[in-house]
Design a protein around this motif. Sequence first.
Motif, PDB file in Angstrom:
ATOM      1  N   HIS A  12       0.820  -1.211   0.000  1.00  0.00           N
ATOM      2  CA  HIS A  12       0.000   0.000   0.000  1.00  0.00           C
ATOM      3  C   HIS A  12       0.861   1.270   0.000  1.00  0.00           C
ATOM      4  O   HIS A  12       0.395   2.352   0.334  1.00  0.00           O
ATOM      5  CB  HIS A  12      -0.973  -0.008   1.194  1.00  0.00           C
ATOM      6  CG  HIS A  12      -1.835  -1.236   1.249  1.00  0.00           C
ATOM      7  ND1 HIS A  12      -1.528  -2.327   2.027  1.00  0.00           N
ATOM      8  CD2 HIS A  12      -2.967  -1.564   0.572  1.00  0.00           C
ATOM      9  CE1 HIS A  12      -2.440  -3.277   1.849  1.00  0.00           C
ATOM     10  NE2 HIS A  12      -3.313  -2.846   0.972  1.00  0.00           N
ATOM     11  N   ARG A  41      -2.764 -10.978 -14.575  1.00  0.00           N
ATOM     12  CA  ARG A  41      -2.433 -11.271 -13.176  1.00  0.00           C
ATOM     13  C   ARG A  41      -3.535 -10.783 -12.244  1.00  0.00           C
ATOM     14  O   ARG A  41      -3.814 -11.387 -11.216  1.00  0.00           O
ATOM     15  CB  ARG A  41      -1.107 -10.600 -12.815  1.00  0.00           C
ATOM     16  CG  ARG A  41      -0.505 -11.060 -11.493  1.00  0.00           C
ATOM     17  CD  ARG A  41       0.547 -10.088 -10.998  1.00  0.00           C
ATOM     18  NE  ARG A  41      -0.075  -8.867 -10.560  1.00  0.00           N
ATOM     19  CZ  ARG A  41      -0.471  -8.611  -9.306  1.00  0.00           C
ATOM     20  NH1 ARG A  41      -0.243  -9.481  -8.359  1.00  0.00           N
ATOM     21  NH2 ARG A  41      -1.074  -7.476  -9.008  1.00  0.00           N
ATOM     22  N   ARG A  47     -10.040 -13.125  -6.622  1.00  0.00           N
ATOM     23  CA  ARG A  47      -9.227 -12.009  -6.113  1.00  0.00           C
ATOM     24  C   ARG A  47     -10.056 -11.059  -5.247  1.00  0.00           C
ATOM     25  O   ARG A  47     -11.278 -11.023  -5.338  1.00  0.00           O
ATOM     26  CB  ARG A  47      -8.609 -11.208  -7.273  1.00  0.00           C
ATOM     27  CG  ARG A  47      -7.710 -11.967  -8.196  1.00  0.00           C
ATOM     28  CD  ARG A  47      -6.594 -12.707  -7.503  1.00  0.00           C
ATOM     29  NE  ARG A  47      -5.718 -11.904  -6.661  1.00  0.00           N
ATOM     30  CZ  ARG A  47      -4.723 -11.140  -7.103  1.00  0.00           C
ATOM     31  NH1 ARG A  47      -4.470 -11.039  -8.376  1.00  0.00           N
ATOM     32  NH2 ARG A  47      -3.953 -10.493  -6.254  1.00  0.00           N
ATOM     33  N   ARG A  50      -9.678  -5.362  -3.914  1.00  0.00           N
ATOM     34  CA  ARG A  50      -8.505  -4.515  -4.199  1.00  0.00           C
ATOM     35  C   ARG A  50      -8.248  -4.433  -5.705  1.00  0.00           C
ATOM     36  O   ARG A  50      -7.790  -3.408  -6.211  1.00  0.00           O
ATOM     37  CB  ARG A  50      -7.280  -5.117  -3.490  1.00  0.00           C
ATOM     38  CG  ARG A  50      -5.925  -4.505  -3.871  1.00  0.00           C
ATOM     39  CD  ARG A  50      -5.666  -3.220  -3.106  1.00  0.00           C
ATOM     40  NE  ARG A  50      -4.430  -2.585  -3.500  1.00  0.00           N
ATOM     41  CZ  ARG A  50      -3.254  -2.804  -2.954  1.00  0.00           C
ATOM     42  NH1 ARG A  50      -3.136  -3.659  -1.969  1.00  0.00           N
ATOM     43  NH2 ARG A  50      -2.183  -2.160  -3.373  1.00  0.00           N
ATOM     44  N   GLN A  51      -8.558  -5.524  -6.416  1.00  0.00           N
ATOM     45  CA  GLN A  51      -8.252  -5.540  -7.849  1.00  0.00           C
ATOM     46  C   GLN A  51      -9.129  -4.586  -8.646  1.00  0.00           C
ATOM     47  O   GLN A  51      -8.823  -4.261  -9.786  1.00  0.00           O
ATOM     48  CB  GLN A  51      -8.313  -6.968  -8.406  1.00  0.00           C
ATOM     49  CG  GLN A  51      -7.315  -7.929  -7.763  1.00  0.00           C
ATOM     50  CD  GLN A  51      -5.910  -7.363  -7.716  1.00  0.00           C
ATOM     51  OE1 GLN A  51      -5.469  -6.686  -8.647  1.00  0.00           O
ATOM     52  NE2 GLN A  51      -5.193  -7.621  -6.630  1.00  0.00           N
ATOM     53  N   ALA A 137       1.858 -10.356  -1.657  1.00  0.00           N
ATOM     54  CA  ALA A 137       2.081 -10.746  -3.054  1.00  0.00           C
ATOM     55  C   ALA A 137       1.804  -9.610  -4.029  1.00  0.00           C
ATOM     56  O   ALA A 137       1.938  -9.780  -5.239  1.00  0.00           O
ATOM     57  CB  ALA A 137       1.213 -11.943  -3.396  1.00  0.00           C
ATOM     58  N   ARG A 138       1.426  -8.458  -3.535  1.00  0.00           N
ATOM     59  CA  ARG A 138       1.187  -7.316  -4.421  1.00  0.00           C
ATOM     60  C   ARG A 138       2.401  -7.035  -5.309  1.00  0.00           C
ATOM     61  O   ARG A 138       2.271  -6.701  -6.471  1.00  0.00           O
ATOM     62  CB  ARG A 138       0.835  -6.094  -3.559  1.00  0.00           C
ATOM     63  CG  ARG A 138       0.863  -4.764  -4.281  1.00  0.00           C
ATOM     64  CD  ARG A 138      -0.286  -4.622  -5.242  1.00  0.00           C
ATOM     65  NE  ARG A 138      -0.140  -3.432  -6.076  1.00  0.00           N
ATOM     66  CZ  ARG A 138      -0.618  -3.330  -7.307  1.00  0.00           C
ATOM     67  NH1 ARG A 138      -1.281  -4.311  -7.858  1.00  0.00           N
ATOM     68  NH2 ARG A 138      -0.447  -2.226  -8.001  1.00  0.00           N
ATOM     69  N   ARG A 304      -9.356  -7.166   4.451  1.00  0.00           N
ATOM     70  CA  ARG A 304      -9.698  -7.479   3.064  1.00  0.00           C
ATOM     71  C   ARG A 304      -8.591  -8.316   2.420  1.00  0.00           C
ATOM     72  O   ARG A 304      -7.404  -8.014   2.583  1.00  0.00           O
ATOM     73  CB  ARG A 304      -9.830  -6.146   2.313  1.00  0.00           C
ATOM     74  CG  ARG A 304     -10.120  -6.280   0.851  1.00  0.00           C
ATOM     75  CD  ARG A 304      -9.971  -4.935   0.171  1.00  0.00           C
ATOM     76  NE  ARG A 304      -8.586  -4.480   0.175  1.00  0.00           N
ATOM     77  CZ  ARG A 304      -8.184  -3.263  -0.168  1.00  0.00           C
ATOM     78  NH1 ARG A 304      -9.071  -2.355  -0.520  1.00  0.00           N
ATOM     79  NH2 ARG A 304      -6.921  -2.932  -0.139  1.00  0.00           N
TER      80      ARG A 304
HETATM   81  C1  EPS Z   1      -2.317  -9.669  -0.301  1.00  0.00           C
HETATM   82  C2  EPS Z   1      -3.540  -9.215   0.181  1.00  0.00           C
HETATM   83  C3  EPS Z   1      -4.513  -8.525  -0.699  1.00  0.00           C
HETATM   84  C4  EPS Z   1      -4.248  -8.918  -2.132  1.00  0.00           C
HETATM   85  C5  EPS Z   1      -2.802  -8.563  -2.414  1.00  0.00           C
HETATM   86  C6  EPS Z   1      -1.942  -9.550  -1.716  1.00  0.00           C
HETATM   87  O1  EPS Z   1      -4.332  -7.123  -0.673  1.00  0.00           O
HETATM   88  P1  EPS Z   1      -5.309  -6.168   0.132  1.00  0.00           P
HETATM   89  O2  EPS Z   1      -5.054  -6.558   1.556  1.00  0.00           O
HETATM   90  O3  EPS Z   1      -4.845  -4.772  -0.194  1.00  0.00           O
HETATM   91  O4  EPS Z   1      -6.716  -6.471  -0.352  1.00  0.00           O
HETATM   92  O5  EPS Z   1      -5.161  -8.277  -2.996  1.00  0.00           O
HETATM   93  O6  EPS Z   1      -2.531  -8.632  -3.781  1.00  0.00           O
HETATM   94  C7  EPS Z   1      -2.610  -7.500  -4.541  1.00  0.00           C
HETATM   95  C8  EPS Z   1      -2.993  -6.320  -4.113  1.00  0.00           C
HETATM   96  C9  EPS Z   1      -2.186  -7.714  -5.919  1.00  0.00           C
HETATM   97  O7  EPS Z   1      -2.224  -6.768  -6.725  1.00  0.00           O
HETATM   98  O8  EPS Z   1      -1.818  -8.864  -6.225  1.00  0.00           O
HETATM   99  C10 EPS Z   1      -1.355 -10.316   0.591  1.00  0.00           C
HETATM  100  O9  EPS Z   1      -1.481 -10.211   1.822  1.00  0.00           O
HETATM  101  O10 EPS Z   1      -0.406 -10.988   0.109  1.00  0.00           O
END
Ligand code: EPS
Length: 355
Positions: A12, A41, A47, A50-51, A137-138, A304
């Motif tokens: 983030h 991806r 997913r 966030r996507q 994994a972002r 999330r």
């Molecule tokens: C991830 C948690 C999630 C995933 C993230 C990997 O993110 P968030 O907590 O913001 O919803 O969506 O992956 C991505 C944002 C992406 O682009 O691949 C984690 O904890 O590894």
Amino acid sequence: MTLRLASAGESHGPALVAILTGLPAGLELDRDAIDADLRRRQEGYGRSPRQQIEQDRIEVLAGLRHGRTLGTPLALVVANRDHRNWTWGMSPWPPEGEPAGKGTKRVTLPRPGHADLAGVQKYDHDDVRNALERASARHTAVHVAAGAVAKALLATIGIEVRGEPLDEELLRARVDAARAERDTAGGVVEVRATGVPPGLGTYAAKEDRLDARLAAALMGIQAVKGVEIGDGFALAALRGSEAHDEIAPDRRRISNRAGGIEAGVSNGEEIVVRAAMKPLPTLMKPLRSVDLDTGEPASALVERSDVAAVEALAVVAEAAVAWELAVLALDKFGGDAVRDFVAAHRAYVERIEWR
Ligand code: EPS
């Protein structure tokens, strides 16, 4: 010059960045092709919301002119659109003004299966977020962009790499079932590379074996707990007479149980590798954990997240395999310019009469 990649970026934070060094000059890059991989991806089944926030697009800051590499470091950036909701919480500098937006509260409830607990112990953090942001994994987004560059290089010598989840329909049913129970799911992906000539990798040093390099690259992806080359674990149950790939007069193989790799060297057949992904550790029905502030039993952090990211893993694994093949192809064929690289490849395959 060896092809190398360094990446940086928190999930983030403002952006993900990668610097690629050792690319030959004159490689034509297609912005749409890179963005298409970034989109693939993101699109996978299961997913997180966030996507819908992220719309990953490649930006290039250096190393490219008019769509062709200059032979200088290539600097890639993928912005985190979600950062606008975290400007206080993920500010690189001490934030100004009152806390606002996301990430303002310390996280003290480590999730089993994530980097949270070992991360705070190892780095002496007092906020789990300081560990989880980079472990997320972002940042695979920018590695997918690097993989698209590697694929462009490999395409100049006829190599194609493609990753797919195994059992797509079954996978989607398992993701649906997990989602219905507010749980998560894992799965297996397979990557195949065609057009790889014999002789990438070497048995001369264990760290330079092609299979070792691919295994390390795949295990380097978040949530991967197993890697298989060719028929992998199933080979252990076979007799030698059943397990090996007989050689035809044209030096091609009659079968491909070895997944295109023998003794750490490509043998000219299709490269076939698989990676197993564990179910993701951020759970809506959290597992038992500890509150790091009080030492009392507590439920792990809930936030999330994805139900599954197996389809995304297929794209990330494809990029990782492409990257390693590009490294080894450049080791073998060299060249400061793409034309030299292509010419060296052609001379080699002519010498070994490989088709
Ligand atoms: C991830 C948690 C999630 C995933 C993230 C990997 O993110 P968030 O907590 O913001 O919803 O969506 O992956 C991505 C944002 C992406 O682009 O691949 C984690 O904890 O590894």
